[in-house]
Scaffold this active site. Structure first.
Site, PDB file in Angstrom:
ATOM      1  N   LYS A 274       0.831  -1.197   0.000  1.00  0.00           N
ATOM      2  CA  LYS A 274       0.000   0.000   0.000  1.00  0.00           C
ATOM      3  C   LYS A 274       0.871   1.255   0.000  1.00  0.00           C
ATOM      4  CE  LYS A 274      -3.918  -1.812   2.679  1.00  0.00           C
ATOM      5  NZ  LYS A 274      -4.939  -1.639   1.633  1.00  0.00           N
ATOM      6  N   ARG A 348     -10.372 -11.290   1.832  1.00  0.00           N
ATOM      7  CA  ARG A 348     -11.267 -12.289   1.246  1.00  0.00           C
ATOM      8  C   ARG A 348     -10.654 -13.682   1.293  1.00  0.00           C
ATOM      9  NH1 ARG A 348     -11.409  -8.999  -4.261  1.00  0.00           N
ATOM     10  NH2 ARG A 348     -11.052  -7.362  -2.728  1.00  0.00           N
TER      11      ARG A 348
HETATM   12  N1  BES Z   1      -8.121  -3.686   4.390  1.00  0.00           N
HETATM   13  C1  BES Z   1      -8.255  -3.275   3.040  1.00  0.00           C
HETATM   14  C2  BES Z   1      -9.532  -2.481   2.791  1.00  0.00           C
HETATM   15  C3  BES Z   1      -9.611  -1.135   3.450  1.00  0.00           C
HETATM   16  C4  BES Z   1      -9.144  -0.011   2.813  1.00  0.00           C
HETATM   17  C5  BES Z   1     -10.170  -1.015   4.708  1.00  0.00           C
HETATM   18  C6  BES Z   1      -9.220   1.234   3.427  1.00  0.00           C
HETATM   19  C7  BES Z   1     -10.249   0.217   5.340  1.00  0.00           C
HETATM   20  C8  BES Z   1      -9.774   1.334   4.709  1.00  0.00           C
HETATM   21  C9  BES Z   1      -8.259  -4.485   2.121  1.00  0.00           C
HETATM   22  O1  BES Z   1      -7.501  -5.568   2.548  1.00  0.00           O
HETATM   23  C10 BES Z   1      -7.699  -4.051   0.823  1.00  0.00           C
HETATM   24  O2  BES Z   1      -6.556  -3.747   0.782  1.00  0.00           O
HETATM   25  N2  BES Z   1      -8.518  -4.037  -0.217  1.00  0.00           N
HETATM   26  C11 BES Z   1      -8.080  -3.652  -1.508  1.00  0.00           C
HETATM   27  C12 BES Z   1      -8.525  -4.708  -2.469  1.00  0.00           C
HETATM   28  C13 BES Z   1      -7.945  -4.576  -3.849  1.00  0.00           C
HETATM   29  C14 BES Z   1      -6.475  -4.816  -3.826  1.00  0.00           C
HETATM   30  C15 BES Z   1      -8.631  -5.592  -4.742  1.00  0.00           C
HETATM   31  C16 BES Z   1      -8.744  -2.301  -1.826  1.00  0.00           C
HETATM   32  O3  BES Z   1      -9.906  -2.105  -1.494  1.00  0.00           O
HETATM   33  O4  BES Z   1      -8.068  -1.460  -2.396  1.00  0.00           O
HETATM   34 MN    MN Z   2      -5.519  -5.447   1.933  1.00  0.00          MN
END
Ligand code: BES
Ligand code: MN
Ligand code: ZN
Length: 500
Positions: A274, A348
């Site tokens: 990230k 997921r």
């Molecule tokens: N934990 C994150 C989702 C999230 C983002 C929660 C911001 C709270 C605040 C999740 O694991 C994630 O990283 N999701 C990605 C998925 C993508 C890579 C398909 C997302 O939503 O960007």
């Molecule tokens: Mn994630």
């Protein structure tokens, strides 16, 4: 802190808080208060408008003692959130100590004729107002916590109002106590919280409130075959835990309900790392787990006639030479193979194992998972509602209704099969990300659906936007305990429906 119920006020406490909604009957409160304080009605009305969180202090003498009445505005048509937040804000803002006698009065005709909803929310809000987020401050800046020396608060509510005010009072307190623990869990930084911390919390709660908790360690997770959880954990220093909680009522049970919560104690994104902005919020990527744990605890405390199973797959998602890599193909508890396109779509993966495990091992009639799953859900609904995804229309309306009642709103999004092609993999049974940044919250739900063992009543709650939120109570986003009140309300409605 104890709350005790009285049906009338003979002698006022040193301080009485009077919540006032802004409506036609506000005037009746002012005349009653005017009669008590001898302050002219017109002056009270001129200085107080009953806006949400407005506070107005009135002083009067009773038996030669100076006493205070604080009018606390609730705004127009206050719901549970407004009542709770008005009280929380009120307590939160008091910085000076107070050690007289304290009461909260609902006896004026402006409160609903059954004030139990207000009482429950007021008690919850009051207690949440005392929350101290500064756990790691070495100096408390001379900020005193108000009302800490108070042992008892009198709740005044008239008898003929009916409703079970005493139960509401106890429930409000019980809920706040669990929510405060959830705040601490969700706000804890990742160097103070790992998968074993979540497990220990569950073990202690189970011990205290009488439900069974089994924690599987890494070796046991390997023999169970929770391959997707293990894959996410590959790059971690901390081993994973798989927490299985089971609460069985002593009498008959209305339904068997299975809950699964995402327990990622920190989400760096893994090798699909990230950006650094906002990465610190990923310490709260276990909001789903916390909601499930809080619901288990509350159900046991309230002794609900529901057979409840709560499962939390817990791990962090870290960067390492051993980390799972984009393109890797992994296994799962269910047996299906998964192509990991993006290691940041880790929630997921662990939920896939949690869902398949509960569906297979416990065969619950209702299956619900909660997860801070996608940024897409935040972009869609903002921080004003959680996303609801379900294959069952009854479950949809029951959860929407419970969310509305609890002041923890949900909004339903579709899970049409058209979206399935987004997660079709060339090389494995399914892939964890389409690679396309559209409808991300829906495709995540479609991925989960692959692992529910064709369960006919499954719901997925994406709480990424609501598990932590901006508020007056902290300068950064902080925990809300979203889901606990909602799920308990949902279960209580199920019980109620059974009785009718
Ligand atoms: N934990 C994150 C989702 C999230 C983002 C929660 C911001 C709270 C605040 C999740 O694991 C994630 O990283 N999701 C990605 C998925 C993508 C890579 C398909 C997302 O939503 O960007
Ligand atoms: Mn994630
Ligand atoms: Zn995550």
């Amino acid at each position: 802190m104890k709350f005790s119920l009285s049906h009338s006020v003979s002698n006022h406490p040193d301080l009485t808080i009077v919540p006032v909604a802004k409506n036609e009957s506000s005037d009746q409160v002012y005349s009653a208060i005017s009669a008590i304080t001898q302050i002219p009605y017109d002056l009270i009305k001129a200085d107080f408008n009953a806006e949400l969180k407005e506070v107005h202090a009135l002083y009067f003498t009773e038996d030669g003692k100076i006493k205070r009445i604080l009018l606390l505005g609730l705004g127009k048509n206050p719901g549970v959130n407004e009542v709770s937040n008005a009280f929380r804000s009120f307590v939160f803002k008091r910085k000076s100590n107070f050690n007289g006698t304290l009461g909260i009065s609902f006896i004026y005709k402006n409160a609903p004729s059954d004030p139990s909803g207000w009482v429950e929310s007021a008690v919850t809000g009051f207690l949440l107002g005392k929350y101290d987020i500064g756990l790691y401050k070495t100096e408390k800046n001379g900020e005193e916590k108000p009302y800490d020396e108070i042992e008892k608060i009198d709740i005044f509510a008239t008898k003929e109002n009916g409703g079970d005010v005493r139960t509401a009072m106890q429930k409000g307190q019980s809920l706040a106590e669990t929510q405060l623990e959830i705040f601490d869990l969700v706000n804890a930084p990742s160097n103070k919280k790992n998968p074993q911390t979540l497990a220990n919390w569950a073990l202690q709660s189970g011990e205290k409130y009488g439900y069974v908790v089994k924690v599987f360690n890494k070796t046991e997770i390997e023999s169970l075959g929770l391959h997707a959880l293990l894959a996410v954990n590959q790059g971690s220093e901390n081993p994973p835990t798989f927490i299985v909680m089971e609460y069985k009522p002593s009498g008959k049970s209305v339904k068997k309900v299975g809950l699964v919560g995402k327990g990622v104690t920190f989400d760096t994104g893994g090798l699909s790392i990230k950006p650094s902005t906002n990465m610190h919020y990923m310490k709260s990527d276990m909001g789903g787990a916390a909601a499930v744990m809080g619901t288990m605890e509350m159900a046991a405390k309230l002794k609900l006639p529901i057979h409840l199973i709560g499962v939390v797959p817990a791990t962090d998602n870290s960067v390492d030479g051993k980390s799972v890599k984009p393109g890797d193909v992994i296994g799962s508890y269910d047996g299906k193979s998964i192509e990991v396109i993006d290691t940041d779509a880790e929630g997921r993966l662990i939920l896939a194992d949690g869902l398949a495990y509960v569906a297979q091992q416990f065969k619950p009639e209702i299956l619900i998972d909660l997860a801070t799953l996608t940024g897409s859900c935040i972009r869609t609904l903002g921080t004003y509602a959680g996303g609801l995804f379900t294959n069952n229309d009854d479950l949809a309306s029951q959860l929407l209704e419970a969310g509305q009642q609890a002041g923890e709103r949900l909004w339903q999004l579709p899970i049409w099969d058209d979206y399935k092609r987004e997660i079709k993999s060339d090389v494995a049974d399914v892939k964890n990300f389409s690679g396309i940044p559209s409808a991300g919250a829906i495709t995540a739900a479609k991925f989960l659906e692959v692992f529910i063992q064709d369960h006919p009543a499954w719901a997925h709650l994406d709480i990424a936007g609501v598990a932590v939120s901006d508020s007056e109570f902290s300068s950064h986003k902080s925990a809300t305990a979203f889901g606990v009140k909602l799920l308990i309300g949902y279960l209580e409605n199920l019980i109620q429906a059974e009785k009718l």
